[in-house]
Write a protein that holds these residues in place. Structure first.
Motif, mmCIF file in Angstrom:
data_model
loop_
_atom_site.group_PDB
_atom_site.id
_atom_site.type_symbol
_atom_site.label_atom_id
_atom_site.label_comp_id
_atom_site.label_asym_id
_atom_site.label_seq_id
_atom_site.Cartn_x
_atom_site.Cartn_y
_atom_site.Cartn_z
ATOM 1 N N TYR A 1 0.633 -1.206 -0.051
ATOM 2 C CA TYR A 1 -0.041 0.104 0.086
ATOM 3 C C TYR A 1 0.876 1.094 0.032
ATOM 4 C CZ TYR A 1 -3.848 -3.150 1.130
ATOM 5 O OH TYR A 1 -4.738 -4.137 0.995
ATOM 6 N N GLY A 2 2.139 1.207 -0.143
ATOM 7 C CA GLY A 2 3.119 2.277 0.039
ATOM 8 C C GLY A 2 3.278 2.949 -1.566
ATOM 9 N N LYS A 3 4.266 3.859 -1.215
ATOM 10 C CA LYS A 3 4.505 4.857 -2.675
ATOM 11 C C LYS A 3 5.624 3.991 -3.363
ATOM 12 C CE LYS A 3 3.445 8.943 -0.498
ATOM 13 N NZ LYS A 3 4.073 10.563 -0.298
ATOM 14 N N PRO A 4 5.430 3.958 -4.896
ATOM 15 C CA PRO A 4 6.537 2.940 -5.553
ATOM 16 C C PRO A 4 7.830 3.570 -5.459
ATOM 17 C CG PRO A 4 5.325 4.870 -6.874
ATOM 18 C CD PRO A 4 4.617 5.187 -5.471
ATOM 19 N N TRP A 5 8.313 4.498 -5.217
ATOM 20 C CA TRP A 5 9.939 4.904 -4.957
ATOM 21 C C TRP A 5 10.326 4.636 -3.511
ATOM 22 C CZ3 TRP A 5 12.616 5.164 -9.233
ATOM 23 C CH2 TRP A 5 12.240 5.286 -10.637
ATOM 24 N N TRP A 6 11.408 4.375 -3.419
ATOM 25 C CA TRP A 6 12.171 4.005 -1.980
ATOM 26 C C TRP A 6 13.578 4.350 -2.023
ATOM 27 C CZ3 TRP A 6 11.346 3.272 2.822
ATOM 28 C CH2 TRP A 6 12.434 2.866 3.744
ATOM 29 N N CYS A 7 13.914 5.189 -1.036
ATOM 30 C CA CYS A 7 15.371 5.497 -0.966
ATOM 31 C C CYS A 7 15.824 4.729 -0.042
ATOM 32 C CB CYS A 7 15.365 7.188 -0.643
ATOM 33 S SG CYS A 7 17.351 7.741 -0.284
ATOM 34 N N PHE A 8 16.974 4.069 -0.136
ATOM 35 C CA PHE A 8 17.487 3.218 0.916
ATOM 36 C C PHE A 8 18.394 4.154 1.860
ATOM 37 C CE2 PHE A 8 21.315 0.723 2.321
ATOM 38 C CZ PHE A 8 20.622 -0.341 3.004
ATOM 39 N N SER A 9 18.890 5.093 1.189
ATOM 40 C CA SER A 9 19.678 5.768 2.224
ATOM 41 C C SER A 9 18.856 6.643 3.185
ATOM 42 C CB SER A 9 20.711 6.980 1.372
ATOM 43 O OG SER A 9 21.508 6.276 0.545
ATOM 44 N N GLU B 1 5.210 9.264 -7.811
ATOM 45 C CA GLU B 1 5.703 10.088 -9.103
ATOM 46 C C GLU B 1 5.220 11.656 -9.004
ATOM 47 O OE1 GLU B 1 7.087 9.257 -12.254
ATOM 48 O OE2 GLU B 1 7.548 7.478 -11.194
ATOM 49 N N GLU B 2 4.007 11.648 -8.262
ATOM 50 C CA GLU B 2 3.559 13.002 -8.084
ATOM 51 C C GLU B 2 4.508 13.976 -7.011
ATOM 52 O OE1 GLU B 2 0.053 10.653 -9.068
ATOM 53 O OE2 GLU B 2 1.770 10.153 -7.700
ATOM 54 N N ASP B 3 4.882 13.240 -6.070
ATOM 55 C CA ASP B 3 6.090 13.887 -4.990
ATOM 56 C C ASP B 3 7.134 14.319 -5.946
ATOM 57 O OD1 ASP B 3 4.268 13.101 -2.751
ATOM 58 O OD2 ASP B 3 5.442 11.365 -2.488
ATOM 59 N N LEU B 4 7.775 13.302 -6.709
ATOM 60 C CA LEU B 4 9.151 13.811 -7.544
ATOM 61 C C LEU B 4 8.651 14.704 -8.542
ATOM 62 C CD1 LEU B 4 10.352 10.004 -7.766
ATOM 63 C CD2 LEU B 4 11.065 11.825 -6.293
ATOM 64 N N ASP B 5 7.638 14.821 -9.155
ATOM 65 C CA ASP B 5 7.455 15.857 -10.133
ATOM 66 C C ASP B 5 7.230 17.256 -9.353
ATOM 67 O OD1 ASP B 5 7.322 14.036 -12.182
ATOM 68 O OD2 ASP B 5 5.247 13.619 -12.311
ATOM 69 N N GLU B 6 6.670 17.379 -8.360
ATOM 70 C CA GLU B 6 6.412 18.362 -7.744
ATOM 71 C C GLU B 6 7.808 18.845 -7.116
ATOM 72 O OE1 GLU B 6 4.807 19.008 -3.064
ATOM 73 O OE2 GLU B 6 3.132 18.347 -4.563
ATOM 74 N N LYS B 7 8.812 18.008 -6.610
ATOM 75 C CA LYS B 7 10.032 18.460 -6.335
ATOM 76 C C LYS B 7 10.818 19.033 -7.380
ATOM 77 C CE LYS B 7 9.878 16.654 -1.976
ATOM 78 N NZ LYS B 7 9.692 17.579 -0.552
ATOM 79 N N ASN B 8 10.594 18.447 -8.364
ATOM 80 C CA ASN B 8 11.438 19.052 -9.568
ATOM 81 C C ASN B 8 11.037 20.131 -10.340
ATOM 82 O OD1 ASN B 8 12.999 16.614 -9.645
ATOM 83 N ND2 ASN B 8 11.962 15.502 -11.110
ATOM 84 N N SER B 9 9.707 20.413 -10.133
ATOM 85 C CA SER B 9 9.383 21.649 -10.751
ATOM 86 C C SER B 9 9.472 22.843 -9.598
ATOM 87 C CB SER B 9 7.616 21.477 -10.754
ATOM 88 O OG SER B 9 6.982 21.649 -9.620
ATOM 89 N N SER B 10 9.589 22.532 -8.601
ATOM 90 C CA SER B 10 9.954 23.558 -7.439
ATOM 91 C C SER B 10 11.365 23.926 -7.427
ATOM 92 C CB SER B 10 9.617 23.310 -5.881
ATOM 93 O OG SER B 10 10.292 22.144 -5.463
ATOM 94 N N LYS B 11 12.316 23.168 -8.158
ATOM 95 C CA LYS B 11 13.839 23.520 -8.135
ATOM 96 C C LYS B 11 13.973 24.435 -9.147
ATOM 97 C CE LYS B 11 15.821 19.287 -6.147
ATOM 98 N NZ LYS B 11 16.558 18.119 -6.481
ATOM 99 N N ARG B 12 13.121 24.586 -10.004
ATOM 100 C CA ARG B 12 13.499 25.417 -11.102
ATOM 101 C C ARG B 12 13.131 26.788 -11.016
ATOM 102 N NH1 ARG B 12 9.768 21.773 -15.351
ATOM 103 N NH2 ARG B 12 10.957 19.948 -15.319
#
Length: 71
Positions: free
Chosen positions: A45-53, A60-71
């Motif tokens: 039931y979790g999100k598709p991307w996982w950061c081991f570190s 995908e929505e989280d990552l797209d939002e983060k990328n658009s805010s960096k611009r």
């Protein structure tokens, strides 16, 4: 004694995350590590991307939002 109820199929707060294509690659917006794609499974039931570190999940929505805010 109080009665309690368990949900047989679990709870899904956001049931239909957009899953990335197999072989997709993304970097973690928190630590710049490489993200892993979690295997798509109807019991997960979790999100598709996982950061081991940094032990964080992303959609995908989280990552797209983060990328658009960096611009």
């Amino acid at each position: 004694m109080k009665e309690y109820h368990t949900y047989e199929n679990g709870l899904k707060y956001k049931p239909d995350y957009k899953w990335p294509k197999e072989g997709s690659q993304r970097d973690c917006p928190k630590c710049d590590g490489i993200l892993e794609i979690v295997e798509k499974n109807k019991a997960y039931y979790g999100k598709p991307w996982w950061c081991f570190s940094c032990q964080w999940q992303f959609s995908e929505e989280d990552l797209d939002e983060k990328n658009s805010s960096k611009r």
